[in-house]
Each structure stands twice: as C-alpha cells, then as structure tokens.
Design an enzyme around this catalytic site. Structure first.
Site, PDB file in Angstrom:
ATOM      1  N   SER A 138      34.885  17.215  39.765  1.00 30.45           N
ATOM      2  CA  SER A 138      34.623  18.181  38.700  1.00 30.45           C
ATOM      3  C   SER A 138      35.953  18.810  38.294  1.00 30.45           C
ATOM      4  O   SER A 138      36.956  18.122  38.164  1.00 30.45           O
ATOM      5  CB  SER A 138      33.607  19.223  39.170  1.00 30.45           C
ATOM      6  N   SER A 139      35.981  20.121  38.119  1.00 23.17           N
ATOM      7  CA  SER A 139      37.198  20.819  37.689  1.00 23.17           C
ATOM      8  C   SER A 139      36.962  22.319  37.803  1.00 23.17           C
ATOM      9  O   SER A 139      35.816  22.788  37.733  1.00 23.17           O
ATOM     10  CB  SER A 139      37.531  20.464  36.236  1.00 23.17           C
ATOM     11  N   TYR A 152      34.250  19.519  27.878  1.00 21.81           N
ATOM     12  CA  TYR A 152      34.872  19.250  29.175  1.00 21.81           C
ATOM     13  C   TYR A 152      34.339  20.212  30.239  1.00 21.81           C
ATOM     14  O   TYR A 152      33.832  19.791  31.282  1.00 21.81           O
ATOM     15  CB  TYR A 152      36.386  19.360  29.077  1.00 21.81           C
TER      16      TYR A 152
END
Length: 253
Positions: A138-139, A152
């Site tokens: 993920s982020s 995003y």
C-alpha cells in the site's frame, strides 16, 4: 534471525524495479524460489537471470497485471515452474495521481483489481502450503491526505481494508495476509527521482517533511515485506506495517 524461507516459493508482481525488485532479490537471498512479472520483457528476463545466479529457481514473464486472464495464467505457470506457491506479493501500482476518470480507471484495474486477481489466482495454491502468506504493498498515502489524494490514495487505502479482510477470513486456513505502507522511497528511475528533476520544489518540500532528512531505500521496504512474508512472522496477520521514517504522525492503533 532465520526467516525460514529456504525452499519456499514466491511470486512478486512488478519485480524488476524499485520495491518489487528489492523484495524479489531479498527473497532469493534468503533461499526462496522467486517468480516475477512486469510489463517489460527484456527487464524481466534480465532480472530472472540475476535471481537464478543466487542459486534459486527463478521464473518470469511479461505481464500487465490489469489483464486478468494474463495474470491468472502467469500465476499458474509460475507455480508449475517453481513447484508450488507459498507467498504472493502484490506490488504493482499505476501511480495514478490525476483527478480525471482515466486515472481512476487505471488505479482501480491495476492497484486494486491487480491485487484481487493475483490473490484469487493464487488461492488454490496457497491453500496447499503449510506457511502461506500474502503481502500487499500500500502506501502512507492510504493513511493520510497528501499530494497523491485521489485515485492513488483511495485505492491504497482500499488495499489495507481488503488485506485486513483477507487476514480475518483466511486465518482458519493458516493463510496470513499483511500490508506494507511505505513512505517516500527513492531509487534511480523511480517516481521521486523523476520528481527531483521535473519538480524540484515538490521534491524539496516532501523531503523536508521527513524528520530523518531522507527518503527510504527499496531495500529498507523490502526487509519489512520479506519478514512479513516469512514463516518467522507466523503469528502476524492483519497488520499494516508502516515503513516511513516517522514521516506520518497519525497514531495507528
């Protein structure tokens, strides 16, 4: 620490650059057989040769993870080549930060459905493993609003939720599922390398947000991902491991 990865079989999507490349090479260094895919056939071939040079079985194929049938076929071929499957790492992102409809479509098909289809294709094989693990990348953009808010960030957040659901629903089958949320990660040819050149003001501002004064290396992210994928993390499931050098300040309970 012995991660107990010797002889394990892993698939890594997006395994020729950045974090995916580092994960594939770290797995191989720990003795795991590795299959990778990416869209560039020449880069896949070159990386497969480097992985095999580490003394492990290696397989690769040019695949766009947004192409469901091609991704499913790759997983089957990879398992046949390696002799089974214990680990899947969903790493590919469309890096779609625009607010237009096309960016939302790309993010959905690549980040989210590319992960879902990978897991679905691998599930019959993972069910046969005695140490099955799923790791999704993920982020920190999935945890907070930053310049990548939009497709995003939204789909990275969805990956955390999806993976948590997998962890709960698959626990009885002894299949673990965890997420890694990297902070800004710098490597040559990567997005931050491009931003450093093309948008130096954004690069300086982003760098200044991290109290360590630097960005992560792909290897630092890979170390966490490979640990979560390994039998050494046998009772860790449903975790979102944030690796960001204290970039984010939200408390994660």
């Amino acid at each position: 620490m012995d991660l107990k990865l010797q002889g394990r079989k892993a698939v890594v999507t997006g395994g020729t650059k950045g974090i995916g490349l580092a994960i594939a090479e770290t797995l191989a260094a720990e003795g795991a057989a590795v299959a990778i895919c990416a869209r560039n056939a020449a880069e896949v071939e070159a990386e497969v040769e480097r992985l095999a040079a580490k003394g492990v079985a290696a397989f690769g194929k040019a695949v766009d993870v947004a192409d469901g049938p091609a991704l499913t076929a790759f997983v089957t071929e990879a398992a046949n080549a390696l002799g089974g499957l214990d680990i899947v790492v969903a790493n590919v992102s469309a890096l779609a930060v625009g607010g237009d409809e096309e960016s939302w479509k790309k993010g959905f098909e690549t980040d989210l459905m590319g992960t879902v289809r990978l897991v679905d294709a691998a599930m019959p094989l993972l069910e046969k493993s005695d140490a099955a693990a799923i790791v999704t990348i993920s982020s920190v953009s999935g945890r907070e609003i930053d310049f990548a808010a939009g497709p995003y960030g939204a789909f990275k957040a969805a990956l955390i939720h999806y993976t948590q659901g997998l962890a709960y629903n698959l626990a009885a089958k002894n299949i673990r599922a965890n997420t890694v949320s990297p902070g800004n990660t710098y490597f040559k040819g990567g997005v931050w390398d491009q931003i450093e050149t093309g948008n130096p003001e954004l690069f300086r501002a982003s760098l200044a947000l991290n109290p360590t004064g630097r960005m992560a290396t792909p290897e630092e992210i890979a170390n966490g991902a490979v640990f979560l994928a390994s039998p050494a993390a046998s009772f860790i499931t449903g975790t979102n491991l944030v690796i960001d050098g204290a970039l984010t300040r939200g408390v994660q309970f």
